[in-house]
Design a protein around this motif. Structure first.
Motif, mmCIF file in Angstrom:
data_model
loop_
_atom_site.group_PDB
_atom_site.id
_atom_site.type_symbol
_atom_site.label_atom_id
_atom_site.label_comp_id
_atom_site.label_asym_id
_atom_site.label_seq_id
_atom_site.Cartn_x
_atom_site.Cartn_y
_atom_site.Cartn_z
ATOM 1 N N GLN A 300 0.811 -1.220 0.000
ATOM 2 C CA GLN A 300 0.000 0.000 0.000
ATOM 3 C C GLN A 300 0.841 1.266 0.000
ATOM 4 O O GLN A 300 0.336 2.359 -0.243
ATOM 5 C CB GLN A 300 -0.908 0.028 1.231
ATOM 6 N N GLY A 301 2.125 1.111 0.287
ATOM 7 C CA GLY A 301 3.005 2.272 0.319
ATOM 8 C C GLY A 301 3.475 2.663 1.705
ATOM 9 O O GLY A 301 4.217 3.638 1.869
ATOM 10 N N HIS A 302 3.060 1.902 2.731
ATOM 11 C CA HIS A 302 3.522 2.175 4.093
ATOM 12 C C HIS A 302 4.967 1.715 4.263
ATOM 13 O O HIS A 302 5.398 0.741 3.641
ATOM 14 C CB HIS A 302 2.650 1.435 5.107
ATOM 15 N N GLU A 303 5.676 2.377 5.137
ATOM 16 C CA GLU A 303 7.015 1.941 5.508
ATOM 17 C C GLU A 303 6.945 1.196 6.837
ATOM 18 O O GLU A 303 6.123 1.504 7.694
ATOM 19 C CB GLU A 303 7.962 3.134 5.653
ATOM 20 N N LEU A 304 7.811 0.201 6.999
ATOM 21 C CA LEU A 304 7.926 -0.512 8.273
ATOM 22 C C LEU A 304 9.392 -0.531 8.664
ATOM 23 O O LEU A 304 10.224 -1.082 7.933
ATOM 24 C CB LEU A 304 7.412 -1.939 8.145
ATOM 25 N N LYS A 305 9.697 0.072 9.782
ATOM 26 C CA LYS A 305 11.071 0.102 10.262
ATOM 27 C C LYS A 305 11.173 -0.626 11.593
ATOM 28 O O LYS A 305 10.168 -0.815 12.303
ATOM 29 C CB LYS A 305 11.544 1.546 10.407
ATOM 30 N N VAL A 306 12.372 -1.049 11.919
ATOM 31 C CA VAL A 306 12.609 -1.726 13.190
ATOM 32 C C VAL A 306 12.140 -0.820 14.333
ATOM 33 O O VAL A 306 12.451 0.373 14.375
ATOM 34 C CB VAL A 306 14.102 -2.060 13.347
ATOM 35 N N GLY A 307 11.353 -1.385 15.229
ATOM 36 C CA GLY A 307 10.790 -0.624 16.338
ATOM 37 C C GLY A 307 9.368 -0.168 16.100
ATOM 38 O O GLY A 307 8.651 0.169 17.053
ATOM 39 N N ASN A 308 8.916 -0.156 14.820
ATOM 40 C CA ASN A 308 7.541 0.237 14.504
ATOM 41 C C ASN A 308 6.547 -0.818 14.983
ATOM 42 O O ASN A 308 6.876 -2.005 15.084
ATOM 43 C CB ASN A 308 7.353 0.408 12.999
ATOM 44 N N THR A 309 5.329 -0.392 15.248
ATOM 45 C CA THR A 309 4.239 -1.309 15.553
ATOM 46 C C THR A 309 3.156 -1.159 14.491
ATOM 47 O O THR A 309 3.005 -0.097 13.881
ATOM 48 C CB THR A 309 3.634 -1.047 16.947
ATOM 49 N N VAL A 310 2.417 -2.227 14.284
ATOM 50 C CA VAL A 310 1.323 -2.235 13.310
ATOM 51 C C VAL A 310 0.100 -2.856 13.962
ATOM 52 O O VAL A 310 0.202 -3.894 14.624
ATOM 53 C CB VAL A 310 1.691 -3.058 12.051
ATOM 54 N N GLU A 311 -1.055 -2.242 13.770
ATOM 55 C CA GLU A 311 -2.312 -2.803 14.252
ATOM 56 C C GLU A 311 -2.876 -3.707 13.164
ATOM 57 O O GLU A 311 -3.220 -3.252 12.077
ATOM 58 C CB GLU A 311 -3.296 -1.690 14.591
ATOM 59 N N VAL A 312 -2.954 -4.998 13.439
ATOM 60 C CA VAL A 312 -3.409 -5.984 12.460
ATOM 61 C C VAL A 312 -4.851 -6.368 12.779
ATOM 62 O O VAL A 312 -5.135 -6.815 13.896
ATOM 63 C CB VAL A 312 -2.512 -7.235 12.475
ATOM 64 N N PRO A 313 -5.770 -6.200 11.832
ATOM 65 C CA PRO A 313 -7.178 -6.520 12.096
ATOM 66 C C PRO A 313 -7.359 -7.938 12.621
ATOM 67 O O PRO A 313 -6.869 -8.902 12.032
ATOM 68 C CB PRO A 313 -7.829 -6.354 10.713
ATOM 69 N N GLY A 314 -8.052 -8.058 13.744
ATOM 70 C CA GLY A 314 -8.342 -9.359 14.330
ATOM 71 C C GLY A 314 -7.200 -9.978 15.112
ATOM 72 O O GLY A 314 -7.364 -11.029 15.737
#
Length: 356
Positions: A300-314
């Motif tokens: 989708q174009g998001h960046e993910l770097k070490v230390g980042n958190t992501v909210e995953v549905p469910g």
């Protein structure tokens, strides 16, 4: 006439401003350049098809894709070989995939194909079995080597009245080159040396992920080592084959300890008829779902770097850990590991609570 034209110009400017504001409000929740979910295609690649473990991972992947609205193509081959996976990666690139999520059969044999994918703008996520971390963004890891290596040993040791007594131990899994299983076994052997120094590793056998060969190898272990005390199988093809080989010889959990990693659906019969006492795994449906969601998120174009958190549905919030949690030396902001939160030990008492 000039006054009329000026009035028209003012009104037009006001309407244009209102239109732009409305559009900006509508897209406020979207990141610039973010794709619509229905436009994103993720290719989900197992080590091999036809295996209960990987099919369950695909079930989770497809459920996540349906929930969010993106597309997932399950693409693998019955034989888990480097050549087959290279072909599948190349096909994903040529078909215009936005991302791939792959369980690799090799730690370095896919490097060239993965670099081609990255050069084409395809996001690369690994799950279950990793590649060289230079060639992927995130590894969806079922557990670090210390977690899973110790778990394998503890499941066996917990069945002994006195685990400090001498034991003959066999390792039986897919291949000497597969990255995930070898990392678990390497740690497990260090763990055994420290905690149970009287245990002896008498053999290490491989079934190459093939059901028939694995059954033959299992029978060979029992015939060659009639006094074997325990056989540990960190492989979803080797473990049911080993249990079947023991059952064919009329052996049960009192005769030889057999444990390892495989899906509950593939092992339930051996728990219920007392061929084995326990085995372990993680929720592979969750792992498949998380792998494709992270691939989609990156596409989708998001960046993910070490230390980042992501909210995953469910599933809740997950965090990107550094590659060092897997023992890697490679460091990069955009290359990390997400570790699944839990693993499960299956027994006769709880196996019916799970369906994968």
């Amino acid at each position: 006439m000039r006054k009329l034209n000026f009035l028209q110009l003012v009104i037009g400017s006001i309407l244009l401003t209102m239109f732009v504001a409305a559009c900006s409000s509508k897209d406020a929740g979207k990141q610039s350049g973010e794709k619509d979910p229905s436009d994103i295609k993720v290719v989900f690649i197992p080590k091999m098809t036809g295996n209960a473990f990987f099919e369950s991972g695909n079930d989770g992947a497809q459920e996540m894709a349906e929930k969010i609205g993106f597309k997932v193509k399950y693409d693998g081959a019955p034989e888990g070989t480097v050549a087959n996976q290279v072909q599948i990666i190349n096909s994903a690139v040529n078909s215009g995939a936005d991302a791939i999520a792959i369980s690799s059969v090799t730690s370095d044999g896919l490097n060239q194909a993965l670099q081609r994918a990255l050069d084409a703008g395809v996001k690369v996520v690994t799950w279950d079995s990793d590649v060289d971390p230079k060639y992927r963004s995130v590894y969806i890891n079922q557990g670090t080597p210390d977690i899973l290596g110790a778990m394998l040993v503890d499941m066996a040791a917990g069945q002994l009245e006195n685990p400090n007594e001498p034991q003959q131990v066999a390792w039986f899994y897919s291949s000497p080159t597969v990255p995930d299983q070898n990392s678990w076994v390497n740690y497990a052997e260090k763990y055994i040396a420290e905690k149970y120094p009287n245990w002896e590793i008498v053999t290490k056998q491989f079934g190459e992920g093939n059901e028939q060969k694995s059954l033959q190898v299992g029978e060979s272990i029992l015939n060659t080592y009639p006094d074997i005390d325990m056989i540990i199988c960190p492989d979803s093809t080797a473990l049911p084959a080993m249990a079947q080989a023991a059952q064919n010889k009329g052996l049960n959990k009192e005769d030889v300890i057999i444990t390892g990693f495989a899906s509950p659906n593939s092992m339930r019969q051996y728990l219920e008829n007392d061929t084995i006492e326990n085995h372990g795994l993680w929720d592979v449906k969750d792992q498949g779902a998380l792998a494709v969601y992270i691939a989609y998120y990156l596409a989708q174009g998001h960046e993910l770097k070490v230390g980042n958190t992501v909210e995953v549905p469910g599933m809740g919030e997950v965090k990107v850990e550094p590659n060092s949690v897997q023992g890697y030396e490679y460091k990069a902001e955009d290359s990390g590991i997400i570790v699944l939160p839990e693993r499960i030990v299956f027994t006769k008492e709880n196996t019916k609570d799970y369906n994968f």
